[in-house]
Design an enzyme around this catalytic site. Structure first.
Site, PDB file in Angstrom:
ATOM      1  N   GLU A 203       3.759  -1.447  -4.954  1.00 54.24           N
ATOM      2  CA  GLU A 203       3.283  -2.524  -4.073  1.00 54.24           C
ATOM      3  C   GLU A 203       3.199  -3.896  -4.724  1.00 54.24           C
ATOM      4  O   GLU A 203       2.199  -4.585  -4.570  1.00 54.24           O
ATOM      5  CB  GLU A 203       1.906  -2.160  -3.507  1.00 54.24           C
ATOM      6  CG  GLU A 203       1.910  -0.882  -2.705  1.00 54.24           C
ATOM      7  CD  GLU A 203       0.552  -0.579  -2.070  1.00 54.24           C
ATOM      8  OE1 GLU A 203      -0.437  -1.216  -2.437  1.00 54.24           O
ATOM      9  OE2 GLU A 203       0.504   0.310  -1.198  1.00 54.24           O
TER      10      GLU A 203
ATOM     11  N   GLU B 274       4.873   8.363   1.297  1.00 52.30           N
ATOM     12  CA  GLU B 274       3.467   8.461   1.721  1.00 52.30           C
ATOM     13  C   GLU B 274       3.371   8.548   3.246  1.00 52.30           C
ATOM     14  O   GLU B 274       2.554   7.868   3.878  1.00 52.30           O
ATOM     15  CB  GLU B 274       2.666   7.258   1.205  1.00 52.30           C
ATOM     16  CG  GLU B 274       2.757   7.066  -0.296  1.00 52.30           C
ATOM     17  CD  GLU B 274       1.892   5.929  -0.838  1.00 52.30           C
ATOM     18  OE1 GLU B 274       0.999   5.446  -0.111  1.00 52.30           O
ATOM     19  OE2 GLU B 274       2.120   5.536  -1.983  1.00 52.30           O
TER      20      GLU B 274
HETATM   21  C1  GLA Z   1      -1.267   3.044  -1.191  1.00 55.02           C
HETATM   22  C2  GLA Z   1      -1.179   3.842  -2.459  1.00 55.02           C
HETATM   23  C3  GLA Z   1      -1.632   5.255  -2.255  1.00 55.02           C
HETATM   24  C4  GLA Z   1      -2.893   5.336  -1.432  1.00 55.02           C
HETATM   25  C5  GLA Z   1      -2.709   4.593  -0.159  1.00 55.02           C
HETATM   26  C6  GLA Z   1      -3.929   4.691   0.702  1.00 55.02           C
HETATM   27  O1  GLA Z   1      -0.256   3.327  -0.326  1.00 55.02           O
HETATM   28  O2  GLA Z   1       0.124   3.851  -2.966  1.00 55.02           O
HETATM   29  O3  GLA Z   1      -1.895   5.815  -3.506  1.00 55.02           O
HETATM   30  O4  GLA Z   1      -3.970   4.816  -2.159  1.00 55.02           O
HETATM   31  O5  GLA Z   1      -2.455   3.237  -0.490  1.00 55.02           O
HETATM   32  O6  GLA Z   1      -5.066   4.166   0.107  1.00 55.02           O
END
Ligand code: GLA
Length: 391
Positions: free
Chosen positions: A178, A288
């Site tokens: 990110e 995710e």
């Molecule tokens: C981000 C992170 C994950 C998780 C999500 C939700 O996407 O990469 O590890 O923490 O946030 O909190």
């Protein structure tokens, strides 16, 4: 080698496949079964591996509700929290590590013969403040920030230690998480509020991949981010990855988090996103996956990840209304139809948590299993989709 589906057909045809899958008898039927009669990992074995993020209770078999789901449905695991910097190195220096939980996570994956993912080496979230602070006169002028050399030293030590410890066992790492900014237009590419960016600019990204590669030359090294379904954010990804590739930085995969909602992205959006990401000639990992089945607009605009984690709503873990169940099933079918279409490029699809009760979006009912661990209509629809595609 797994047999891969290599279908290059038009978007219109795939849209009709989505419709057919949804119409398939029983695809949306309410199910109350607690015993699962199918397996996602089996259903998709000709397309990609299917995995799940697990928490620290699940990795030591302390969650009876999730355990049979994890073991029967998934062939890969990701660690929800135990390999984030604050968990694995809460204090400075070589004595500052705490490996108990991460060791248990890796042992769980090995015991159950699963692909083991590492998440995440460098992120602005869930990273202790000390990492960025100056010490012993090694601070940037007029700030309390560590100077560049000190921050790079800490980063190098962290990556060498953590990746080195699990060399050959953790096969895939999220190296940088990110670091793209969210805004469009003239916004800078990197997230300006991140201390990594503030102190080191692009350098931490390049060094993180180089040092992870040094620590485990066989590991797959991903850049991982969210909202890549949105064209402006994706354009930043492409700029960043091309820049790394031009400098021969050892990035080996794209991680697309795919935290989405009921109406976004559409099949066409997802199809376009995957097509464009594949142009980088790197394998794509869906890292995710969850679908927020509440109000629209999940964390697409804000970069405040920790705050977004609290957007879940009032802890409403009750069953969804039937119409919402169907909308959730439809959106999951859209996504998996796109994933199957692009299976030549997609290696792994990982759900972010097992049941709705475990999710960071608790209250938004985002997963295939409800808070009691029962499969939702979305589960049945996703499970049956490959049969429809074969027709
Ligand atoms: C981000 C992170 C994950 C998780 C999500 C939700 O996407 O990469 O590890 O923490 O946030 O909190």
């Amino acid at each position: 080698m797994k047999q891969k589906s290599t279908c290059f057909v038009s978007t219109r045809l795939w849209m009709s496949v989505v419709a057919a899958a949804l119409a398939a008898k029983g695809a949306l039927a309410q199910t109350n079964a607690t015993v699962l009669n199918g397996s996602l990992k089996e259903a998709y074995k000709n397309y990609f591996t299917v995995g799940v993020a697990i928490n620290t209770r699940q990795q030591v078999d302390q969650d009876r509700r999730a355990e049979p789901i994890i073991k029967s449905q998934f062939a890969a695991i990701a660690p929800e929290n135990c390999l984030k910097w604050e968990s694995v190195q809460p204090r400075p220096g070589t004595n500052g590590y705490s490996f108990q939980s991460a060791d248990a996570y890796v042992a769980f994956g090995e015991k159950n013969n699963m692909m083991i993912v590492g998440h995440t080496l460098v992120w602005h979230g869930q990273t202790p403040q000390w990492v960025f602070q100056g010490e012993g006169g090694r601070a940037l002028q007029r700030t309390n920030d560590a100077d560049r050399a000190l921050l790079l030293e800490r980063l190098h030590e962290h990556i060498a230690t953590v990746v080195g410890r699990y060399k050959g066992r953790i096969k895939v790492w999220d190296v940088v998480n990110e670091t793209l900014s969210d805004g469009g237009g003239n916004d800078t590419i990197l997230r300006a509020q991140s201390p990594w960016v503030r102190i080191l600019g692009y350098e931490f990204i390049e060094k993180a991949f180089i040092w992870a590669h040094e620590a485990d030359p066989d590991a797959i090294l991903r850049y991982n981010d969210y909202s890549l379904e949105n064209a402006p954010k994706r354009a930043k990804l492409i700029t960043l990855v091309k820049r790394l590739q031009e400098k021969n930085i050892p990035i080996s995969a794209i991680g697309s988090q795919t935290h989405v909602n009921l109406t976004w992205p559409t099949f066409a959006d997802e199809d376009a996103a995957l097509t464009e990401m594949a142009s980088l000639k790197l394998p794509i990992y869906i890292t995710e996956l969850d679908v927020k089945a509440g109000a629209s607009g999940q964390r697409i605009r804000s970069g405040a990840v920790d705050a977004n984690a609290n957007l879940g709503g009032g802890g409403d873990t009750q069953a969804l209304a039937d119409s919402v169940q169907q909308a959730l099933a439809k959106q999951y079918v859209n996504l998996f139809t796109a994933f199957c279409k692009h299976s030549a490029d997609i290696k792994l699809v990982t759900f972010w948590n097992v049941t709705d009760a475990d999710s960071w979006l608790r209250g938004q009912n985002p997963l295939l299993f409800d808070a009691q661990g029962k499969p939702k209509p979305a589960y049945e629809a996703v499970l049956k989709l490959p049969e429809t595609l074969k027709k």
